[in-house]
Design a protein around this motif. Structure first.
Motif, PDB file in Angstrom:
ATOM      1  N   PRO A  15       0.827  -1.209   0.000  1.00  0.00           N
ATOM      2  CA  PRO A  15       0.000   0.000   0.000  1.00  0.00           C
ATOM      3  C   PRO A  15       0.863   1.260   0.000  1.00  0.00           C
ATOM      4  N   LEU A  16       0.501   2.215  -0.856  1.00  0.00           N
ATOM      5  CA  LEU A  16       1.222   3.484  -0.946  1.00  0.00           C
ATOM      6  C   LEU A  16       0.246   4.640  -0.813  1.00  0.00           C
ATOM      7  N   SER A  17       0.729   5.749  -0.298  1.00  0.00           N
ATOM      8  CA  SER A  17      -0.068   6.971  -0.303  1.00  0.00           C
ATOM      9  C   SER A  17      -0.209   7.468  -1.739  1.00  0.00           C
ATOM     10  N   PRO A  18      -1.288   8.176  -2.061  1.00  0.00           N
ATOM     11  CA  PRO A  18      -1.466   8.654  -3.433  1.00  0.00           C
ATOM     12  C   PRO A  18      -0.389   9.639  -3.884  1.00  0.00           C
ATOM     13  N   LEU A  19       0.265  10.301  -2.932  1.00  0.00           N
ATOM     14  CA  LEU A  19       1.388  11.179  -3.256  1.00  0.00           C
ATOM     15  C   LEU A  19       2.678  10.557  -2.748  1.00  0.00           C
ATOM     16  N   THR A  20       3.720  10.629  -3.553  1.00  0.00           N
ATOM     17  CA  THR A  20       5.068  10.213  -3.178  1.00  0.00           C
ATOM     18  C   THR A  20       5.947  11.452  -3.139  1.00  0.00           C
ATOM     19  N   LEU A  21       6.763  11.579  -2.113  1.00  0.00           N
ATOM     20  CA  LEU A  21       7.645  12.745  -2.008  1.00  0.00           C
ATOM     21  C   LEU A  21       8.895  12.516  -2.842  1.00  0.00           C
ATOM     22  N   GLY A  22       9.080  13.324  -3.874  1.00  0.00           N
ATOM     23  CA  GLY A  22      10.283  13.281  -4.694  1.00  0.00           C
ATOM     24  C   GLY A  22      11.310  14.265  -4.162  1.00  0.00           C
ATOM     25  N   THR A  23      12.583  13.883  -4.226  1.00  0.00           N
ATOM     26  CA  THR A  23      13.627  14.679  -3.570  1.00  0.00           C
ATOM     27  C   THR A  23      14.661  15.226  -4.550  1.00  0.00           C
ATOM     28  N   MET A  24      14.294  15.366  -5.812  1.00  0.00           N
ATOM     29  CA  MET A  24      15.243  15.851  -6.806  1.00  0.00           C
ATOM     30  C   MET A  24      15.761  17.246  -6.465  1.00  0.00           C
ATOM     31  N   ASN A  25      14.948  18.055  -5.802  1.00  0.00           N
ATOM     32  CA  ASN A  25      15.341  19.430  -5.498  1.00  0.00           C
ATOM     33  C   ASN A  25      16.177  19.565  -4.226  1.00  0.00           C
ATOM     34  N   PHE A  26      16.390  18.460  -3.529  1.00  0.00           N
ATOM     35  CA  PHE A  26      17.078  18.531  -2.240  1.00  0.00           C
ATOM     36  C   PHE A  26      18.573  18.322  -2.418  1.00  0.00           C
ATOM     37  N   GLY A  27      19.368  19.278  -1.947  1.00  0.00           N
ATOM     38  CA  GLY A  27      20.812  19.193  -2.068  1.00  0.00           C
ATOM     39  C   GLY A  27      21.351  20.285  -2.966  1.00  0.00           C
ATOM     40  N   GLU A  28      22.572  20.690  -2.718  1.00  0.00           N
ATOM     41  CA  GLU A  28      23.114  21.869  -3.389  1.00  0.00           C
ATOM     42  C   GLU A  28      24.302  21.588  -4.285  1.00  0.00           C
ATOM     43  N   ARG A  29      24.682  20.336  -4.450  1.00  0.00           N
ATOM     44  CA  ARG A  29      25.806  20.031  -5.331  1.00  0.00           C
ATOM     45  C   ARG A  29      25.351  20.005  -6.780  1.00  0.00           C
ATOM     46  N   PRO A  30      26.297  20.100  -7.733  1.00  0.00           N
ATOM     47  CA  PRO A  30      25.927  19.955  -9.149  1.00  0.00           C
ATOM     48  C   PRO A  30      25.231  18.619  -9.379  1.00  0.00           C
ATOM     49  N   GLY A  31      24.240  18.655 -10.242  1.00  0.00           N
ATOM     50  CA  GLY A  31      23.490  17.430 -10.528  1.00  0.00           C
ATOM     51  C   GLY A  31      22.187  17.377  -9.768  1.00  0.00           C
ATOM     52  N   GLY A  32      21.874  18.462  -9.037  1.00  0.00           N
ATOM     53  CA  GLY A  32      20.623  18.502  -8.297  1.00  0.00           C
ATOM     54  C   GLY A  32      19.516  19.081  -9.143  1.00  0.00           C
ATOM     55  N   ALA A  33      18.736  19.970  -8.538  1.00  0.00           N
ATOM     56  CA  ALA A  33      17.576  20.508  -9.233  1.00  0.00           C
ATOM     57  C   ALA A  33      17.991  21.360 -10.414  1.00  0.00           C
ATOM     58  N   SER A  34      17.134  21.405 -11.411  1.00  0.00           N
ATOM     59  CA  SER A  34      17.357  22.252 -12.578  1.00  0.00           C
ATOM     60  C   SER A  34      16.254  23.285 -12.637  1.00  0.00           C
ATOM     61  N   GLY A  35      16.641  24.503 -13.059  1.00  0.00           N
ATOM     62  CA  GLY A  35      15.628  25.524 -13.235  1.00  0.00           C
ATOM     63  C   GLY A  35      15.102  26.079 -11.934  1.00  0.00           C
ATOM     64  N   GLY A  36      15.969  26.445 -11.016  1.00  0.00           N
ATOM     65  CA  GLY A  36      15.544  27.023  -9.746  1.00  0.00           C
ATOM     66  C   GLY A  36      16.533  26.672  -8.652  1.00  0.00           C
ATOM     67  N   ALA A  37      16.504  27.460  -7.579  1.00  0.00           N
ATOM     68  CA  ALA A  37      17.444  27.234  -6.491  1.00  0.00           C
ATOM     69  C   ALA A  37      17.132  25.926  -5.779  1.00  0.00           C
ATOM     70  N   PRO A  38      18.160  25.122  -5.492  1.00  0.00           N
ATOM     71  CA  PRO A  38      17.929  23.881  -4.750  1.00  0.00           C
ATOM     72  C   PRO A  38      17.597  24.173  -3.297  1.00  0.00           C
ATOM     73  N   THR A  39      17.139  23.160  -2.596  1.00  0.00           N
ATOM     74  CA  THR A  39      16.738  23.299  -1.202  1.00  0.00           C
ATOM     75  C   THR A  39      17.845  22.750  -0.306  1.00  0.00           C
ATOM     76  N   GLY A  40      18.278  23.557   0.665  1.00  0.00           N
ATOM     77  CA  GLY A  40      19.339  23.148   1.560  1.00  0.00           C
ATOM     78  C   GLY A  40      18.932  21.985   2.449  1.00  0.00           C
TER      79      GLY A  40
END
Length: 349
Positions: A15-40
């Motif tokens: 069983p899963l919740s209907p929403l899954t938390l994606g963490t692509m934006n978390f972290g500040e090294r290269p290779g993290g989020a694209s198109g906006g400031a990453p989250t510390g």
């Protein structure tokens, strides 16, 4: 639909919740989020814990997100809560200057899983996913290696991400004919503006009992409410990522018009465009859970509110009139690009 109404993840029975938390934006090294400031890290941990407190039961990350930093953040946030979370991560992306540290080969998978387990501070990964197809590696080698990891107890299930219809069927066939455990999941982009997977990928998932994690419900920001026609004022993201958000081409112009029309439909229904977008993605019967990728706690709150959105048949029909089923305005929105289409020398052989 609400976060308390869990869904079964394909034939796994999980069983899963209907929403899954994606963490692509978390972290500040290269290779993290694209198109906006990453989250510390500190804010990322707060977002993860707030999401879990609200009823989200699944977290999706990848080794390549911020070159391992995202996994480290997730590992810290899940201390004391690991057994309550369905934890998914991915391999494939290049993790160092050495190109051998990438792909879907047995050699790399066996190294990559150890790195992910260490960063996530866990003894097993619930869902280990091939982040992209690897056209240089035989699929049987990949799924055999993943079967070995299941037998070793390091992963519980494995799946794929943006595999083509042919690749999905091939993986199932190879597993069955070689007496292996087949993939149980596929991760795909799906939104009101990216509907191409309705043609074949989602029906194939239903046919084989695959759980589907749908990402990009806001179509990379096109359904955030920012991409609307307002006295000729262009969206601000056009200037930050022109390669992805350039509206000068005819396909993107049609996409912008559709986005604006969907925003007007949301206004008519007296809900936000985010609520309309999440409600739409959750409605497809093949979708097990929709991946959300908040950058801030305010973004998370908007997503959580959207999980309660129920769309009637008349609303779904109105969406279909604006964006017909199976529509992709821009081919790259569908996920990985097939080499035979991307490179002219392969198309013309």
């Amino acid at each position: 639909m609400s976060l308390s109404e869990l869904r079964v993840f394909g034939r796994s029975g999980t069983p899963l919740s209907p929403l899954t938390l994606g963490t692509m934006n978390f972290g500040e090294r290269p290779g993290g989020a694209s198109g906006g400031a990453p989250t510390g890290a500190d804010e990322s941990i707060r977002i993860i814990q707030t999401a879990l407190d609200a009823g989200i039961t699944a977290v999706d990350t990848a080794d390549v997100y911020s070159q391992g930093e995202s996994e480290q953040v997730v590992g810290r946030a899940l201390r004391g809560r690991r057994d309550d979370v369905f934890l998914a991560t991915k391999f494939h992306g290049q993790m160092s200057a050495n190109p051998a540290h990438s792909g879907n080969s047995r050699r790399w998978i066996m190294q990559a899983v150890e790195g992910s387990l260490r960063r996530l501070q866990t003894d097993r990964i619930d869902l280990y996913q091939a982040h992209r197809p690897d056209y240089n590696t035989d699929v049987l080698e990949t799924i055999t290696a993943l079967n070995d990891l299941i037998r070793q107890g390091k992963i519980l299930y494995y799946g794929t991400s943006v595999f083509t219809p042919a690749q999905l069927v091939e993986a199932q066939w190879l597993a069955t004919t070689n007496h292996l455990i087949p993939p149980v999941a596929n991760q795909v982009p799906y939104s009101m503006l990216v509907r191409g997977n309705e043609r074949d990928v989602l029906p194939i998932a239903q046919q084989y009992g695959l759980g589907v994690l749908a990402y990009g419900p806001l179509a990379g920001g096109w359904l955030s409410g920012e991409f609307v026609l307002d006295a000729g004022k262009p969206p601000t993201r056009v200037h930050s990522l022109p390669g992805r958000y350039d509206i000068s081409g005819p396909s993107s112009e049609r996409k912008l018009l559709a986005s604006d029309s969907l925003a007007r439909l949301a206004d008519k229904l007296e809900i936000s465009l985010v609520e309309l977008a999440i409600g739409f993605a959750l409605n497809h019967p093949a979708v097990s859970s929709v991946i959300i990728r908040p950058r801030t706690e305010d973004h998370l709150k908007a997503y959580l509110k959207a999980a309660d959105t129920l769309l009637g048949e008349s609303v779904l029909d109105a969406i279909d009139e604006l964006v017909p089923p199976g529509t992709n305005f821009v081919e790259r929105d569908a996920g990985a690009v097939v080499p035979s289409l991307e490179y002219a020398e392969l198309r013309r052989r």
